[in-house]
Design a protein around this motif. Structure first.
Motif, PDB file in Angstrom:
ATOM      1  N   PHE A 158      -8.834 -19.131  41.492  1.00  0.00           N
ATOM      2  CA  PHE A 158      -9.033 -20.583  41.634  1.00  0.00           C
ATOM      3  C   PHE A 158     -10.275 -20.885  42.465  1.00  0.00           C
ATOM      4  N   VAL A 159     -10.741 -22.133  42.342  1.00  0.00           N
ATOM      5  CA  VAL A 159     -11.847 -22.645  43.147  1.00  0.00           C
ATOM      6  C   VAL A 159     -11.827 -24.171  43.058  1.00  0.00           C
ATOM      7  N   GLY A 160     -12.308 -24.818  44.103  1.00  0.00           N
ATOM      8  CA  GLY A 160     -12.447 -26.271  44.110  1.00  0.00           C
ATOM      9  C   GLY A 160     -13.904 -26.654  44.320  1.00  0.00           C
ATOM     10  N   TYR A 161     -14.315 -27.760  43.738  1.00  0.00           N
ATOM     11  CA  TYR A 161     -15.694 -28.218  43.840  1.00  0.00           C
ATOM     12  C   TYR A 161     -15.771 -29.475  44.716  1.00  0.00           C
ATOM     13  N   ASP A 162     -16.913 -29.663  45.332  1.00  0.00           N
ATOM     14  CA  ASP A 162     -17.198 -30.876  46.131  1.00  0.00           C
ATOM     15  C   ASP A 162     -16.093 -31.124  47.164  1.00  0.00           C
ATOM     16  N   ALA A 163     -15.349 -32.238  47.034  1.00  0.00           N
ATOM     17  CA  ALA A 163     -14.326 -32.546  48.043  1.00  0.00           C
ATOM     18  C   ALA A 163     -13.193 -31.535  48.051  1.00  0.00           C
ATOM     19  N   ALA A 164     -13.021 -30.785  46.947  1.00  0.00           N
ATOM     20  CA  ALA A 164     -11.942 -29.798  46.861  1.00  0.00           C
ATOM     21  C   ALA A 164     -12.371 -28.413  47.345  1.00  0.00           C
ATOM     22  N   TYR A 165     -13.651 -28.241  47.661  1.00  0.00           N
ATOM     23  CA  TYR A 165     -14.144 -26.912  48.043  1.00  0.00           C
ATOM     24  C   TYR A 165     -13.512 -26.447  49.361  1.00  0.00           C
ATOM     25  N   GLN A 166     -13.014 -25.206  49.347  1.00  0.00           N
ATOM     26  CA  GLN A 166     -12.408 -24.559  50.511  1.00  0.00           C
ATOM     27  C   GLN A 166     -11.208 -25.334  51.066  1.00  0.00           C
ATOM     28  N   THR A 167     -10.523 -26.046  50.189  1.00  0.00           N
ATOM     29  CA  THR A 167      -9.268 -26.713  50.580  1.00  0.00           C
ATOM     30  C   THR A 167      -8.076 -26.041  49.914  1.00  0.00           C
ATOM     31  N   ASP A 168      -8.322 -24.964  49.144  1.00  0.00           N
ATOM     32  CA  ASP A 168      -7.300 -24.363  48.303  1.00  0.00           C
ATOM     33  C   ASP A 168      -6.585 -23.216  49.002  1.00  0.00           C
ATOM     34  N   SER A 169      -5.349 -22.990  48.581  1.00  0.00           N
ATOM     35  CA  SER A 169      -4.556 -21.875  49.102  1.00  0.00           C
ATOM     36  C   SER A 169      -3.573 -21.432  48.027  1.00  0.00           C
ATOM     37  N   VAL A 216     -18.688 -15.624  39.603  1.00  0.00           N
ATOM     38  CA  VAL A 216     -20.086 -16.037  39.767  1.00  0.00           C
ATOM     39  C   VAL A 216     -20.154 -17.426  40.395  1.00  0.00           C
ATOM     40  N   GLU A 217     -19.263 -18.313  39.940  1.00  0.00           N
ATOM     41  CA  GLU A 217     -19.224 -19.660  40.496  1.00  0.00           C
ATOM     42  C   GLU A 217     -18.875 -19.638  41.984  1.00  0.00           C
ATOM     43  N   LYS A 218     -17.900 -18.807  42.337  1.00  0.00           N
ATOM     44  CA  LYS A 218     -17.512 -18.691  43.741  1.00  0.00           C
ATOM     45  C   LYS A 218     -18.679 -18.209  44.592  1.00  0.00           C
ATOM     46  N   GLU A 219     -19.378 -17.207  44.075  1.00  0.00           N
ATOM     47  CA  GLU A 219     -20.518 -16.678  44.822  1.00  0.00           C
ATOM     48  C   GLU A 219     -21.609 -17.731  44.967  1.00  0.00           C
ATOM     49  N   ARG A 220     -21.826 -18.477  43.895  1.00  0.00           N
ATOM     50  CA  ARG A 220     -22.835 -19.546  43.966  1.00  0.00           C
ATOM     51  C   ARG A 220     -22.449 -20.594  45.001  1.00  0.00           C
ATOM     52  N   LEU A 221     -21.190 -21.007  44.978  1.00  0.00           N
ATOM     53  CA  LEU A 221     -20.742 -22.008  45.941  1.00  0.00           C
ATOM     54  C   LEU A 221     -20.811 -21.482  47.374  1.00  0.00           C
ATOM     55  N   GLU A 222     -20.478 -20.212  47.569  1.00  0.00           N
ATOM     56  CA  GLU A 222     -20.564 -19.621  48.909  1.00  0.00           C
ATOM     57  C   GLU A 222     -22.000 -19.584  49.397  1.00  0.00           C
ATOM     58  N   ASN A 223     -22.928 -19.209  48.496  1.00  0.00           N
ATOM     59  CA  ASN A 223     -24.348 -19.182  48.868  1.00  0.00           C
ATOM     60  C   ASN A 223     -24.853 -20.580  49.204  1.00  0.00           C
TER      61      ASN A 223
END
Length: 556
Positions: A158-169, A216-223
């Motif tokens: 899973f992954v969240g974008y924008d307001a959902a980024y790093q809010t997931d568990s 790849v998306e996760k890595e991009r968002l982390e970068n």
């Protein structure tokens, strides 16, 4: 006056530009929203949303916009409160749920089904969905989204974008919980969840794999997050030095300006404490405009008429009767006043106070009277402007203004970095710099005029008769006119007392039958008479959610 108006208009436009306000028909907040999305083995998603609204005032219900992604659809939308079904009306992607009330806190349950939103690949089945996007006009104070698989999923990604980024568990059964907290209006927040492909045996499988793409998306968002954090640190370092420095500079400029103005004012104090009438550098109305207030009162109009008598443009035949003897005036505003009183109100040669009363009682004349008074006031202001009694310093003002505009640009930079405290202080200090840009201190000559007439005004409150008799008739008339126009209360009380004591000697050479209460009251009544008559759901737009989907919440 024009400078003050321009400044006020500028500040209002600035505040509106920086802090836009959306007028809402219904006043409400949304303290909590929970969304439970149950993914089924057949690829449908059963959604249950609970929206808690706090209403202030009357309301008819809530709205929910759900724009489905391309290739998907929303079915079986219903609204409930405490298990009781509510009326629902659909208009395109907008759903209205009817529930009337006033000053209440209500929780509305929404149930609907998303069809064809699950895409199955060789290594997993993906649910990629925008439950809200930048079309959302409402702020969610606390938002939680849960996405559950049809059965326990061993390899949930899973992954969240924008307001959902790093809010997931990840939950024990493979479900995913997005605890987003406060979500501002106009914000995107797509969620993306991959469950085990084996949980969806009936769905057709597409070629290719999806988990690698998600990695790849996760890595991009982390970068991007790391780069953003580094920029935040840099911006914070810059702001923590820049804003205090700008504030210190502003304080230094303010102290310098205040000290300089204080010294100039001290130097402009009259050299003697003895009573005297200042030399005429401006007309009495212009002097009152500059020394007292840019709002010219009816008392000032009365003083202006008295000045026309002193200058022998007008002859006073009695307390209520005046005759025009010379149209050639020294100032433009005097010609405007003559045109009003003798041409519009009078018969071209004579003017009586009762004529003005009759003229302004007729509503058809109000526009003409107000136009003449406005033109007279503007002409008085223009006379003051011609004397250049305010310092300009264009280079200094441009420099200070440029600093203020630069701080606004920096505030935008801080806002993009989510450094909202620095953004706030940048805006505040920037506004103060812009305000300082409009600072036009009074010149030495301007302070001389103010201090001399201030000394006269104070002295005349307890004037000795011997000092008064030493004045020339012209000085007596000018002093009297100034005190009359000082303000309406002093004209009615102090000036009346002064008239009783000194009017005979003051007006002997002018043939004036002067009654300040009568004359000032006349213009007050004229001004009062003439002033009495002088006085849901938005359209749809393309959203920012994934696949064109998204939406938001509202009320009506």
């Amino acid at each position: 006056m024009q400078k003050k108006r321009s400044f006020i208009i500028f500040m209002v436009l600035l505040v509106v530009a920086l802090f836009p306000i959306q007028a809402l028909a219904v006043d409400y907040t949304i303290p909590e929203v929970t969304i439970d999305a149950q993914v089924n083995a057949d690829g449908t998603v059963q959604v249950v949303e609970n929206h808690t609204y706090e209403f202030d005032g009357d309301f008819n219900g809530i709205t929910r916009e759900i724009a489905p992604k391309d290739g998907t659809s929303i079915q079986n939308f219903n609204g409930y409160e405490n298990g009781t079904a509510l009326e629902v009306e659909r208009d395109g992607d907008l759903y209205k749920v009817f529930r009337e009330g006033e000053d209440e806190t209500v929780t509305i349950e929404l149930r609907y089904e998303i069809q064809k939103s699950i895409e199955k690949f060789e290594d997993g089945a993906e649910f990629y969905w925008p439950f809200f996007d930048d079309r959302n006009d409402s702020e969610y104070e606390q938002l939680t989204i849960a996405v559950s698989p049809p059965a326990p999923s061993e390899e949930t990604d899973f992954v969240g974008y924008d307001a959902a980024y790093q809010t997931d568990s990840l939950q024990n059964d493979g479900a995913v919980l997005f605890e987003m907290g406060m979500v501002p209006a106009g914000t995107n927040g797509d969620i993306r969840v991959i469950f085990d492909a084996e949980l969806f045996p009936a769905l057709p499988q597409q070629d290719g794999i999806i988990r690698e793409e998600l990695a790849v998306e996760k890595e991009r968002l982390e970068n991007e997050a790391a780069i953003f954090a580094a920029r935040q640190d840099t911006g914070s370092s810059i702001g923590n030095g820049l804003i205090p420095a700008a504030g210190a500079l502003l304080l230094a400029l303010t102290a310098w300006a205040w000290n300089r103005a204080r010294k100039i004012k001290q130097q402009a104090q009259p050299a003697t404490d003895a009573f005297f009438v200042p030399k005429q550098k401006m007309s009495i109305p212009a002097t009152l405009y500059f020394t007292k207030s840019s709002v010219l009162t009816p008392a000032t109009t009365a003083a202006a008429l008295m000045e026309l008598v002193r200058k022998k443009n007008v002859e006073q035949l009695s307390e209520e009767h005046f005759r025009l003897i010379d149209r050639n005036t020294e100032f433009a505003h005097e010609a405007v006043l003559i045109d009003l009183l003798f041409d519009k109100v009078g018969d071209g040669e004579f003017f009586e106070t009762k004529d003005l009363e009759s003229y302004t009682k007729n509503e058809l004349n109000h526009a003409s009277y107000n136009e003449s008074i406005s033109e007279w006031q503007q002409s008085v202001a223009e006379e003051v402007k011609q004397h250049k009694l305010y310092e300009k310093h264009p280079l200094f003002r441009w420099t200070v203004g440029s600093i203020g505009l630069a701080l606004f640009a920096v505030a935008v930079f801080f806002g993009l970095l989510n450094l909202f405290a620095l953004m706030f202080f940048s805006i505040v200090v920037g506004i103060l710099f812009i305000a300082f840009c409009f600072y036009s201190p009074i010149t030495y000559e301007g302070h001389v005029i103010r201090e001399e007439w201030k000394q006269l005004r104070v002295a005349m409150e307890n004037l000795d008769g011997a000092e008064w008799t030493q004045l020339t008739s012209d000085e007596k008339m000018r002093a009297f006119a100034y005190v009359l126009g000082d303000d309406e209360k002093s004209a009615n009380l102090k000036t009346q007392s002064f008239t009783n004591a000194y009017s005979e000697s003051a007006f002997a050479d002018f043939g004036v039958f002067y009654n300040p209460v009568l004359l000032t009251g006349l213009f007050i009544a004229a001004n009062s008479s003439s002033s009495a008559s002088a006085s849901g759901t938005g359209s749809m737009s393309a959203g920012g959610g994934v696949g064109g989907g998204g939406g938001g919440s509202g009320a009506f």
